[in-house]
Motif scaffolding. Structure first.
Motif, short mmCIF file in Angstrom:
data_model
loop_
_atom_site.label_atom_id
_atom_site.label_comp_id
_atom_site.label_asym_id
_atom_site.label_seq_id
_atom_site.Cartn_x
_atom_site.Cartn_y
_atom_site.Cartn_z
N MET A 82 14.93 10.59 -3.48
CA MET A 82 15.12 9.15 -3.56
C MET A 82 15.34 8.55 -2.18
O MET A 82 14.88 7.44 -1.89
CB MET A 82 16.31 8.81 -4.46
N VAL A 83 16.04 9.27 -1.31
CA VAL A 83 16.23 8.79 0.07
C VAL A 83 14.87 8.53 0.72
O VAL A 83 14.64 7.47 1.31
CB VAL A 83 17.04 9.81 0.89
N GLN A 84 13.98 9.50 0.61
CA GLN A 84 12.66 9.34 1.22
C GLN A 84 11.86 8.23 0.54
O GLN A 84 11.24 7.39 1.21
CB GLN A 84 11.87 10.65 1.14
N LEU A 85 11.87 8.23 -0.78
CA LEU A 85 11.03 7.28 -1.51
C LEU A 85 11.39 5.83 -1.16
O LEU A 85 10.51 5.04 -0.80
CB LEU A 85 11.19 7.51 -3.01
N VAL A 86 12.67 5.49 -1.25
CA VAL A 86 13.05 4.10 -1.03
C VAL A 86 12.91 3.70 0.43
O VAL A 86 12.51 2.57 0.74
CB VAL A 86 14.48 3.80 -1.54
N MET A 87 13.19 4.62 1.35
CA MET A 87 13.12 4.27 2.77
C MET A 87 11.68 4.10 3.22
O MET A 87 11.34 3.14 3.92
CB MET A 87 13.81 5.36 3.60
N VAL A 88 10.82 5.02 2.84
CA VAL A 88 9.42 4.96 3.26
C VAL A 88 8.72 3.74 2.68
O VAL A 88 8.03 3.00 3.40
CB VAL A 88 8.70 6.26 2.84
N ILE A 89 8.90 3.49 1.39
CA ILE A 89 8.15 2.42 0.75
C ILE A 89 8.73 1.05 1.08
O ILE A 89 7.99 0.07 1.22
CB ILE A 89 8.05 2.66 -0.77
N SER A 90 10.04 0.96 1.26
CA SER A 90 10.60 -0.35 1.63
C SER A 90 10.22 -0.73 3.06
O SER A 90 10.20 -1.91 3.40
CB SER A 90 12.12 -0.34 1.48
N THR A 91 9.91 0.26 3.90
CA THR A 91 9.51 -0.04 5.28
C THR A 91 8.02 -0.29 5.40
O THR A 91 7.59 -1.21 6.12
CB THR A 91 9.89 1.13 6.22
N PHE A 92 7.20 0.49 4.69
CA PHE A 92 5.75 0.43 4.90
C PHE A 92 4.95 -0.02 3.69
O PHE A 92 3.76 -0.31 3.82
CB PHE A 92 5.24 1.80 5.37
N GLY A 93 5.54 -0.05 2.50
CA GLY A 93 4.79 -0.39 1.31
C GLY A 93 3.93 0.78 0.84
O GLY A 93 4.14 1.93 1.22
N LEU A 94 2.95 0.48 -0.01
CA LEU A 94 2.03 1.46 -0.57
C LEU A 94 0.60 1.06 -0.21
O LEU A 94 0.36 -0.09 0.17
CB LEU A 94 2.20 1.56 -2.08
N PRO A 95 -0.37 1.95 -0.35
CA PRO A 95 -1.76 1.59 -0.03
C PRO A 95 -2.25 0.35 -0.77
O PRO A 95 -3.00 -0.45 -0.22
CB PRO A 95 -2.55 2.84 -0.44
N THR A 96 -1.83 0.20 -2.01
CA THR A 96 -2.28 -0.95 -2.81
C THR A 96 -1.44 -2.20 -2.55
O THR A 96 -1.87 -3.32 -2.82
CB THR A 96 -2.22 -0.62 -4.31
N THR A 97 -0.22 -2.01 -2.03
CA THR A 97 0.66 -3.13 -1.70
C THR A 97 1.26 -2.88 -0.32
O THR A 97 2.43 -2.51 -0.21
CB THR A 97 1.79 -3.28 -2.73
N PRO A 98 0.47 -3.06 0.74
CA PRO A 98 0.91 -2.69 2.08
C PRO A 98 2.04 -3.51 2.65
O PRO A 98 2.65 -3.12 3.64
CB PRO A 98 -0.37 -2.85 2.92
N THR A 99 2.36 -4.65 2.05
CA THR A 99 3.51 -5.41 2.52
C THR A 99 4.79 -4.64 2.19
O THR A 99 4.98 -4.24 1.04
CB THR A 99 3.58 -6.80 1.85
N PRO A 100 5.64 -4.39 3.19
CA PRO A 100 6.87 -3.64 2.92
C PRO A 100 7.68 -4.25 1.78
O PRO A 100 8.12 -5.40 1.86
CB PRO A 100 7.63 -3.74 4.25
N SER A 101 7.82 -3.51 0.72
CA SER A 101 8.56 -3.98 -0.44
C SER A 101 8.73 -2.82 -1.41
O SER A 101 8.16 -1.75 -1.21
CB SER A 101 7.81 -5.13 -1.15
N LEU A 102 9.49 -3.05 -2.45
CA LEU A 102 9.66 -2.03 -3.47
C LEU A 102 8.80 -2.39 -4.67
O LEU A 102 9.00 -3.42 -5.29
CB LEU A 102 11.13 -1.93 -3.89
N SER A 103 7.84 -1.54 -4.98
CA SER A 103 7.00 -1.77 -6.15
C SER A 103 7.80 -1.48 -7.41
O SER A 103 8.85 -0.81 -7.37
CB SER A 103 5.77 -0.88 -6.09
N GLN A 104 7.32 -1.94 -8.53
CA GLN A 104 8.03 -1.74 -9.80
C GLN A 104 8.25 -0.26 -10.11
O GLN A 104 9.35 0.11 -10.57
CB GLN A 104 7.28 -2.42 -10.95
N PRO A 105 7.26 0.63 -9.88
CA PRO A 105 7.52 2.05 -10.16
C PRO A 105 8.69 2.61 -9.35
O PRO A 105 9.44 3.46 -9.83
CB PRO A 105 6.20 2.73 -9.77
#
Length: 407
Positions: A234-257
């Motif tokens: 969880m440490v990695q998941l929230v930190m990585v995605i809140s900083t960089f986003g995902l390929p489909t949602t590149p704006t840094p944010s937390l997706s619903q999943p």
């Protein structure tokens, strides 16, 4: 006896940003020491690196894929069996020294540590040399086609031996937990002109890694665990995605999943990790080095708590979830259990818990004051640990800079 390598913790960059070189003359003594040591560590980092998981990598110590860019680590508690037939057996708590034949994890940890010092130094002292070297280290590790790491942990904590598969296990994601530290500190460079050359490749790398954590079979199995592996996932998941986003949602944010996984973790996993009646963590306390694992899991939980507390308004939903479920109550109870633990019975080092206790003491002190019973109890533990035989483990510059983001 020198200081141990510190476990990663969430760095509040906003607090660090309030400091600069001109702060020192009027700073309180603890902050002044932290600022001075931040420069000392950043200066030292200028001579370190570069780092790469491809460094000196040769068969047989290459992932089963045959690709030297695939991260590889060996399960540390697995040993050749006495049968001498090529099979391996598990001996919990007994680290097989030949896991060090692989350098992938130590290379990543070296990068994360020196990057922390360089970025802190740049943010406080605005010295371009620090940022330039940080960009160079990032380029070699994540961007350069010859030396970069692939954005997955498909071969983490492989169990060797003829009786096991050569592919990775869910346990392996813990080997790359310092990627969270990289994702945490890199934003210091976002406005640095020299970073722009690698900005897109770095973002793409971490977006792909975040997607791998979220969607891969190994990632999903790790998320479903109940012990410290789930916490560090969880440490990695929230930190990585809140900083960089995902390929489909590149704006840094937390997706619903991701929000769903965070909710699942806080609602279901955390109550299974910490006994609210006693503060014990039964899954960690049953290990052969119980105090170490009690601390290790708590370090991850405090990271998650600190991260949520410092979120921007756009993540206010996660913050509301956190406050609603009162994670601090769990952490406070677990820390109280730690400071009462008799490490002499297990022959373990009490200084391992000093940072955890410091973090929770600072948090509680802000709301309850320094005369609070638990705050006093926590301070007594810290004082005793720092006066004991292992005091050297929590000494030196590395153990003072935390005040930049924790004060």
């Amino acid at each position: 006896m020198g200081p141990r390598k510190s476990e990663i913790e969430y760095v509040n960059l906003e607090l660090v940003g309030e400091c600069n070189a001109t702060t020192i003359p009027g700073a309180d003594p603890v902050l002044a020491e932290a600022l001075t040591n931040a420069k000392k560590l950043a200066d030292g980092a200028l001579t370190k690196g570069p780092y790469s998981i491809t460094k000196d990598k040769k068969v047989p110590h290459v992932a089963a894929s045959g690709d030297i860019h695939d991260f590889l680590s060996y399960a540390p508690y697995w040993w050749p069996s006495d049968k001498n037939d090529g099979t391996y057996i598990r001996k919990d708590g007994q680290r097989n020294p030949d896991v060090s034949l692989l350098q992938d994890q130590s290379q990543l940890e070296g990068l994360a540590e020196q990057l922390l010092y360089l970025c802190l130094g740049y943010q406080v002292y605005k010295k371009v040399e620090y940022a330039d070297h940080a960009v160079y280290l990032l380029d070699v590790f994540f961007v350069d086609p010859l030396t970069k790491m692939n954005p997955n942990v498909n071969y983490g904590q492989v169990v060797r031996g003829s009786n096991h598969s050569p592919v990775g296990r869910p346990d392996g994601i813990i080997s790359t937990r310092t990627l969270a530290q990289v994702a945490n500190i890199v934003p210091v460079l976002f406005d640095f002109p020299g970073y722009q050359r690698i900005a897109n490749p770095i973002s793409t790398w971490f977006q792909n890694y975040g997607q791998w954590l979220l969607a891969s079979d190994l990632g999903q199995k790790t998320a479903a665990r109940k012990n410290n592996h789930a916490s560090w996932y969880m440490v990695q998941l929230v930190m990585v995605i809140s900083t960089f986003g995902l390929p489909t949602t590149p704006t840094p944010s937390l997706s619903q999943p991701v929000i769903d996984k965070l909710r699942q973790f806080i609602s279901n996993t955390l109550p299974q990790q910490i006994d609210m009646k006693t503060g014990d963590q039964p899954l960690e306390n049953q290990r052969t080095r119980p105090f170490h694992y009690l601390v290790f899991n708590l370090q991850a939980l405090i990271y998650i708590a600190q991260w949520i507390h410092h979120q921007q308004p756009k993540q206010s939903g996660a913050d509301s979830l956190f406050r609603c479920l009162d994670v601090d109550a769990y952490l406070t109870k677990a820390v109280d259990y730690l400071v009462s633990y008799d490490t002499k019975k297990t022959n373990e080092d009490p200084t391992e818990a000093v940072r955890c206790v410091q973090q929770m003491k600072l948090r509680r002190e802000k709301t309850m004051g320094d005369q609070d019973i638990l705050v006093k109890k926590q301070q007594r533990f810290i004082d005793k640990a720092k006066a004991g035989d292992m005091a050297g483990k929590v000494s030196g510059p590395k153990n003072t800079i935390y005040w930049l983001w924790s004060r």
